[in-house]
Write a protein that holds these residues in place. Structure first.
Motif, PDB file in Angstrom:
ATOM      1  N   ASN A 150      23.562  37.696  48.599  1.00  0.00           N
ATOM      2  CA  ASN A 150      22.827  38.950  48.739  1.00  0.00           C
ATOM      3  C   ASN A 150      21.328  38.767  48.556  1.00  0.00           C
ATOM      4  N   SER A 185      28.998  45.047  48.793  1.00  0.00           N
ATOM      5  CA  SER A 185      29.915  43.908  48.661  1.00  0.00           C
ATOM      6  C   SER A 185      31.006  44.192  47.638  1.00  0.00           C
ATOM      7  N   ILE A 223      24.542  44.496  46.924  1.00  0.00           N
ATOM      8  CA  ILE A 223      25.652  44.103  46.059  1.00  0.00           C
ATOM      9  C   ILE A 223      26.648  45.249  45.923  1.00  0.00           C
ATOM     10  N   LEU A 264      27.584  41.337  37.180  1.00  0.00           N
ATOM     11  CA  LEU A 264      28.619  41.142  38.199  1.00  0.00           C
ATOM     12  C   LEU A 264      29.848  40.427  37.648  1.00  0.00           C
ATOM     13  N   GLU A 297      23.891  38.323  37.578  1.00  0.00           N
ATOM     14  CA  GLU A 297      25.160  37.585  37.543  1.00  0.00           C
ATOM     15  C   GLU A 297      26.019  38.020  36.360  1.00  0.00           C
ATOM     16  N   THR A 325      27.960  35.867  45.080  1.00  0.00           N
ATOM     17  CA  THR A 325      27.494  37.175  45.546  1.00  0.00           C
ATOM     18  C   THR A 325      25.988  37.318  45.357  1.00  0.00           C
ATOM     19  N   VAL A 326      25.489  36.878  44.213  1.00  0.00           N
ATOM     20  CA  VAL A 326      24.039  36.946  43.969  1.00  0.00           C
ATOM     21  C   VAL A 326      23.307  36.081  44.988  1.00  0.00           C
TER      22      VAL A 326
END
Length: 77
Positions: A29, A55, A52, A13, A10, A25-26
């Motif tokens: 995915n 994405s 990821i 990201l 995280e 997203t975490v």
């Protein structure tokens, strides 16, 4: 609460897409590779990085996606 691996993912990201998007997203995915942020293991990082990357590349460009994926693959906890 996500485990330390998921927290590191995280953090990587967040620098690229912001905190809110990073968390979502975490979570999404992790689900795609059959786990949760709480249960993520180091062995799953390559698969997670690949998902990821796709994405992030879609929204932020291929260079950003591949950079994020490389950083995720090198996480050591």
């Amino acid at each position: 609460m996500a485990n330390r691996l998921a927290q590191e993912v995280e953090k990587i990201l967040s620098a690229a897409v912001g905190d809110f998007i990073a968390k979502a997203t975490v979570k999404k995915n992790c689900e795609l590779i059959g786990t949760t942020p709480d249960d993520l293991t180091a062995d799953q990082l390559p698969a997670l990085a690949e998902k990821i990357e796709k994405s992030v590349s879609f929204f932020s460009g291929k260079d950003v996606g591949s950079g994020v994926a490389e950083k995720i693959k090198t996480i050591k906890i």
